[in-house]
Every structure is written in C-alpha cells, then in structure tokens.
Scaffold this motif. Structure first.
Motif, PDB file in Angstrom:
ATOM      1  N   PRO A 105       0.809  -1.215   0.000  1.00  0.00           N
ATOM      2  CA  PRO A 105       0.000   0.000   0.000  1.00  0.00           C
ATOM      3  C   PRO A 105       0.848   1.274   0.000  1.00  0.00           C
ATOM      4  O   PRO A 105       1.778   1.421   0.792  1.00  0.00           O
ATOM      5  CB  PRO A 105      -0.821  -0.132   1.293  1.00  0.00           C
ATOM      6  N   THR A 106       0.491   2.180  -0.905  1.00  0.00           N
ATOM      7  CA  THR A 106       1.271   3.399  -1.129  1.00  0.00           C
ATOM      8  C   THR A 106       0.364   4.609  -0.969  1.00  0.00           C
ATOM      9  O   THR A 106      -0.753   4.619  -1.489  1.00  0.00           O
ATOM     10  CB  THR A 106       1.885   3.387  -2.541  1.00  0.00           C
ATOM     11  N   ALA A 107       0.854   5.617  -0.271  1.00  0.00           N
ATOM     12  CA  ALA A 107       0.077   6.839  -0.065  1.00  0.00           C
ATOM     13  C   ALA A 107       1.045   7.999   0.148  1.00  0.00           C
ATOM     14  O   ALA A 107       2.238   7.810   0.383  1.00  0.00           O
ATOM     15  CB  ALA A 107      -0.874   6.700   1.130  1.00  0.00           C
ATOM     16  N   PHE A 108       0.506   9.215   0.069  1.00  0.00           N
ATOM     17  CA  PHE A 108       1.310  10.424   0.230  1.00  0.00           C
ATOM     18  C   PHE A 108       0.702  11.301   1.307  1.00  0.00           C
ATOM     19  O   PHE A 108      -0.515  11.365   1.463  1.00  0.00           O
ATOM     20  CB  PHE A 108       1.375  11.196  -1.095  1.00  0.00           C
ATOM     21  N   ALA A 109       1.563  12.002   2.043  1.00  0.00           N
ATOM     22  CA  ALA A 109       1.099  12.909   3.083  1.00  0.00           C
ATOM     23  C   ALA A 109       0.647  14.219   2.456  1.00  0.00           C
ATOM     24  O   ALA A 109       1.387  14.838   1.692  1.00  0.00           O
ATOM     25  CB  ALA A 109       2.209  13.167   4.091  1.00  0.00           C
ATOM     26  N   GLN A 110      -0.571  14.608   2.767  1.00  0.00           N
ATOM     27  CA  GLN A 110      -1.119  15.880   2.316  1.00  0.00           C
ATOM     28  C   GLN A 110      -1.670  16.602   3.536  1.00  0.00           C
ATOM     29  O   GLN A 110      -2.846  16.447   3.890  1.00  0.00           O
ATOM     30  CB  GLN A 110      -2.216  15.660   1.279  1.00  0.00           C
ATOM     31  N   GLY A 111      -0.803  17.377   4.194  1.00  0.00           N
ATOM     32  CA  GLY A 111      -1.216  18.000   5.436  1.00  0.00           C
ATOM     33  C   GLY A 111      -1.461  16.942   6.501  1.00  0.00           C
ATOM     34  O   GLY A 111      -0.598  16.117   6.787  1.00  0.00           O
ATOM     35  N   LYS A 112      -2.672  16.943   7.053  1.00  0.00           N
ATOM     36  CA  LYS A 112      -3.003  15.986   8.104  1.00  0.00           C
ATOM     37  C   LYS A 112      -3.683  14.729   7.568  1.00  0.00           C
ATOM     38  O   LYS A 112      -4.074  13.853   8.340  1.00  0.00           O
ATOM     39  CB  LYS A 112      -3.911  16.651   9.139  1.00  0.00           C
ATOM     40  N   ILE A 113      -3.835  14.641   6.259  1.00  0.00           N
ATOM     41  CA  ILE A 113      -4.471  13.459   5.669  1.00  0.00           C
ATOM     42  C   ILE A 113      -3.495  12.732   4.766  1.00  0.00           C
ATOM     43  O   ILE A 113      -2.453  13.266   4.374  1.00  0.00           O
ATOM     44  CB  ILE A 113      -5.738  13.843   4.875  1.00  0.00           C
ATOM     45  N   ASN A 114      -3.837  11.495   4.438  1.00  0.00           N
ATOM     46  CA  ASN A 114      -3.048  10.703   3.500  1.00  0.00           C
ATOM     47  C   ASN A 114      -3.810  10.544   2.199  1.00  0.00           C
ATOM     48  O   ASN A 114      -5.014  10.266   2.206  1.00  0.00           O
ATOM     49  CB  ASN A 114      -2.734   9.322   4.087  1.00  0.00           C
ATOM     50  N   LEU A 115      -3.123  10.720   1.078  1.00  0.00           N
ATOM     51  CA  LEU A 115      -3.742  10.632  -0.235  1.00  0.00           C
ATOM     52  C   LEU A 115      -3.319   9.327  -0.905  1.00  0.00           C
ATOM     53  O   LEU A 115      -2.158   9.164  -1.286  1.00  0.00           O
ATOM     54  CB  LEU A 115      -3.317  11.825  -1.092  1.00  0.00           C
TER      55      LEU A 115
END
Length: 219
Positions: A105-115
C-alpha cells in the motif's frame, strides 16, 4: 542494527514487509505452505547499507506463529554515482514509456491526511527528495517536479485500494500497476533523469512509511 530511526527527517532504510500470495479472512492473513515469500531491506546511505549487509539471518524466521524457511538471500550493491553515471551521464538510449508496480500500500502525506492516489508530482517529489538528501549529485527541486508532472501522463493503470496496519492504525494506500508516457517534446536529459528516479524507486520506495512496509515499488 544500531541505526538512528528517530532523528533522521528522511528514513535511511526501506522495508517491504513480507510479500507473496496470501488470502485475507476477516482480520487474519493466510499464508500457504507451498508458496515462496520474500522481503527486502534497502539502505539509502552507507551506514544503513553496511548494517543490512552484516545482518545475520537464521535458517528460518518465526512470524506470527508461522515458520518461514530462509532459502535464498541476495545482496545487491550499487552507489549513487554508479546509478547516475549509467542512467544520465553516459547519455543512454532514452526511454519514453515506463511501467511501475506498487507492491505494498502506497500513499502520500497531504497535510493531516493521507492521499492514496498515484499523483505524478507526488511520486517524483518522493523520489527526488530522498535522492537529493542522500546524494551529493543534486538533480533539481520544485521546478523540476512541476515540469515533470505537467509533461508526463498516465498511459494505463490498474490499481486497488488496500489497508495496512502501522502500529494500531490503519493506513489506506493503493497497490497495482501504472504506466507513464513522456511526449517527444521533452528533452533527452530530462527523460534520463526520469529514468534514474524510477530506477531509484526500487531502493527508496514511494510515499510515506516506507521504513514500515508501505510504498514498496518495483520498476
């Protein structure tokens, strides 16, 4: 391995977790006795790479009540200078189509959420930040990321959302295959830089929590 995992702003190790054919039932994962599974550890700087190379494994690993026999180990050693010389400095044949596989699983940090989406600018930023941090061959910053994201597009993708536990928390990410294409107008040197970054993703992973099993990438 006597490494500092707390104070480094960018982790110097990426870890895949155990990868292979498994089946999920409720909160449990089922592994099969006749299947082969693997894990990978990558060191992004000398001390981390040296610690991994000197890490000794027993003939088997105990994992959640399962005994996994260690049947093979491969050590692949390279350097930032070697990668740069091979993929950029020697002016190799330019490649304009790429296939990337996201194995965990891959995601990116966008402020306080993960994208949990493969946004090209975030993918390139993830790889570029690690390259520039650990290597003295600077490739570029925000302008390069912006240019690449505006000139590289998806040709095909086959993705699934998948959750992974990090401690007691669930993180949602994507797994699957992405194909990217570069138009003819893009300069050859920049194409080679893209090729370098995608090859580097094999070592550094993509996105967040790569030290804890997320973002394992195969190019």
């Amino acid at each position: 391995m006597s490494l500092d995992f707390i104070n480094n702003p960018i982790p110097e190790i990426t870890f895949s977790g155990i990868i292979g054919n498994c089946k999920k039932e409720g909160n449990f994962y089922i592994l099969f006795p006749d299947e082969k599974y693997y894990l990978s550890l990558s060191g992004l700087e000398f001390n981390a790479s040296n610690a991994i190379q000197n890490l000794e494994f027993n003939s088997s690993l105990d994992f959640l009540g399962i005994q996994l026999d260690v049947i093979n180990r491969e050590n692949k050693i390279t350097s930032y200078e070697e990668i740069y010389s091979k993929l950029v400095a020697s002016d190799p044949h330019s490649i304009r189509e790429y296939t990337i596989n996201f194995l965990t699983p891959t995601a990116f940090a966008q402020g306080k959420i993960n994208l949990p989406l493969p946004i090209p600018s975030l993918m390139f930023r993830s790889w570029l930040d690690k390259w520039n941090y650990f290597c003295n061959i600077y490739l570029g910053g925000d302008e390069l990321t912006q240019y690449l994201s505006e000139n590289i597009y998806f040709n095909y993708y086959k993705l699934y959302s998948r959750q992974q536990y990090i401690g007691q928390q669930k993180k949602t990410g994507f797994i699957g295959e992405v194909k990217l294409k570069i138009p003819l107008k893009v300069d050859t040197l920049l194409i080679n830089v893209v090729n370098l970054l995608m090859n580097y993703s094999n070592y550094c992973g993509t996105g967040i929590k790569t030290r804890l099993g997320m973002g394992n990438t195969s190019f």
